[in-house]
Design an enzyme around this catalytic site. Structure first.
Site, PDB file in Angstrom:
ATOM      1  N   GLN A 161       0.846  -1.193   0.000  1.00  0.00           N
ATOM      2  CA  GLN A 161       0.000   0.000   0.000  1.00  0.00           C
ATOM      3  C   GLN A 161       0.879   1.239   0.000  1.00  0.00           C
ATOM      4  O   GLN A 161       1.682   1.451   0.916  1.00  0.00           O
ATOM      5  CB  GLN A 161      -0.918   0.021   1.218  1.00  0.00           C
ATOM      6  CG  GLN A 161      -1.802   1.265   1.272  1.00  0.00           C
ATOM      7  CD  GLN A 161      -2.557   1.410   2.570  1.00  0.00           C
ATOM      8  OE1 GLN A 161      -2.718   0.443   3.315  1.00  0.00           O
ATOM      9  NE2 GLN A 161      -3.012   2.620   2.869  1.00  0.00           N
ATOM     10  N   CYS A 164      -6.296   1.500   2.450  1.00  0.00           N
ATOM     11  CA  CYS A 164      -6.259   0.138   2.973  1.00  0.00           C
ATOM     12  C   CYS A 164      -7.577  -0.588   2.827  1.00  0.00           C
ATOM     13  O   CYS A 164      -7.600  -1.811   2.696  1.00  0.00           O
ATOM     14  CB  CYS A 164      -5.786   0.111   4.422  1.00  0.00           C
ATOM     15  SG  CYS A 164      -6.842   0.998   5.555  1.00  0.00           S
ATOM     16  N   HIS A 167      -7.277   0.721  10.544  1.00  0.00           N
ATOM     17  CA  HIS A 167      -6.625   0.108   9.389  1.00  0.00           C
ATOM     18  C   HIS A 167      -7.295  -1.215   9.027  1.00  0.00           C
ATOM     19  O   HIS A 167      -7.672  -1.992   9.901  1.00  0.00           O
ATOM     20  CB  HIS A 167      -5.154  -0.134   9.728  1.00  0.00           C
ATOM     21  CG  HIS A 167      -4.336  -0.671   8.602  1.00  0.00           C
ATOM     22  ND1 HIS A 167      -4.139   0.011   7.425  1.00  0.00           N
ATOM     23  CD2 HIS A 167      -3.660  -1.844   8.470  1.00  0.00           C
ATOM     24  CE1 HIS A 167      -3.370  -0.705   6.621  1.00  0.00           C
ATOM     25  NE2 HIS A 167      -3.070  -1.839   7.231  1.00  0.00           N
ATOM     26  N   ASP A 198      -1.624  -7.532   4.596  1.00  0.00           N
ATOM     27  CA  ASP A 198      -1.590  -6.153   5.066  1.00  0.00           C
ATOM     28  C   ASP A 198      -0.557  -5.413   4.225  1.00  0.00           C
ATOM     29  O   ASP A 198       0.633  -5.721   4.278  1.00  0.00           O
ATOM     30  CB  ASP A 198      -1.202  -6.127   6.549  1.00  0.00           C
ATOM     31  CG  ASP A 198      -1.150  -4.726   7.142  1.00  0.00           C
ATOM     32  OD1 ASP A 198      -1.156  -3.748   6.370  1.00  0.00           O
ATOM     33  OD2 ASP A 198      -1.096  -4.608   8.377  1.00  0.00           O
TER      34      ASP A 198
END
Length: 302
Positions: A154, A160, A238, A253
């Site tokens: 990211q 996200c 997040h 992630d």
């Protein structure tokens, strides 16, 4: 009312009247932000990334430079379903649905098999300390990551939620294919052979996704437009995704160095396996209630 709300995931062993329904209409929870991404306190934001240089924004992968920032996406299954449907995902087959608790009674309410889990949590000092310890452990002990896992970094601020959705859809494209000629079909066919950093760069330069995310993040669940000036962009929560690939559950992630292999899993056990990991997040942040879980599950009639 504020831009968005949190549906707190209750950790009690039995339901308390009214605690586990969607709390979007609750006056108390209307005061809580349930929007996307990571902006931590000054100390956490100045952490040292993988390459040894300081990063100024914890909402993106350490060691990367945030090139732009989107409006945050609300953790809301209806908004997320509207988003993926417009991108070409067959929501008549699978769609996002609320998971109201990590307890077994709540998991049994979710149609199966679950093919993806998207989890929202607040970033704090304790979460960053754990992330650093986890990274050090993996560097020392190693881990096995299946080459079939679809994973991206990211680099766009407040992206996200979209990254989590792309991770969920991208890892099941062989089982639940996007509609022919759709945005998702083009995106995944174009990026499937790219590295995580290359996919991040592709997303960063994708004007079409800029427009799609902007629409999804400035529209409520009824399809009505929201005044962008009312949306808070400096948020401290997040999204991450959990998916099953070839018999293992992976945490995806875009802020981390790689996917995290959490051990054996299957489509039938993915939701419960993900919730075991999620309980760890919750236990590391006792007293915090800003957690939400949505599952990508078979579509059923309401």
């Amino acid at each position: 009312p504020p831009r968005s709300r949190v549906r707190a995931v209750n950790k009690q062993s039995a339901p308390h009247r009214g605690s586990f329904r969607s709390l979007r209409s609750s006056p108390l929870h209307d005061t809580m932000a349930a929007v996307d991404d990571a902006a931590v306190d000054t100390a956490a934001a100045a952490e040292t990334p993988d390459d040894g240089a300081a990063t100024t924004d914890a909402s993106v992968a350490p060691g990367t430079k945030k090139t732009k920032q989107w409006f945050p996406l609300e953790s809301n299954p209806q908004i997320m379903n509207n988003f993926i449907e417009k991108m070409g995902f067959p929501v008549d087959s699978y769609r996002f649905t609320d998971v109201f608790s990590t307890e077994e009674w709540a998991l049994e309410m979710v149609p199966g098999p679950t093919l993806g889990v998207v989890f929202l949590y607040p970033i704090k000092e304790a979460t960053e300390e754990f992330r650093a310890a986890e990274k050090a452990r993996i560097e020392t002990e190693g881990q096995v990551v299946d080459e079939s896992v679809y994973y991206m970094k990211q680099t766009v601020g407040n992206a996200c939620g979209t990254v989590g959705i792309l991770h969920a859809c991208g890892n099941i494209a062989d089982r639940v294919a996007p509609k022919p000629g759709s945005y998702l079909e083009t995106f995944f066919s174009t990026t499937k052979s790219m590295s995580p950093d290359e996919i991040a760069e592709y997303l960063n330069n994708d004007d079409s996704m800029d427009e799609k995310h902007a629409e999804a993040s400035t529209t409520n669940e009824d399809g009505d437009a929201i005044d962008p000036s009312t949306i808070e962009t400096d948020v401290n929560t997040h999204f991450v995704c959990f998916t099953e690939v070839n018999g293992c559950i992976y945490e995806l992630d875009g802020r981390k160095a790689s996917p995290i292999n959490h051990g054996p899993s299957s489509p039938e056990s993915l939701l419960s396996d993900a919730c075991k990991v999620i309980k760890g997040f919750m236990e590391r942040d006792e007293g915090e209630h800003r957690f939400t879980i949505v599952a990508l599950a078979p579509a059923v009639e309401d």
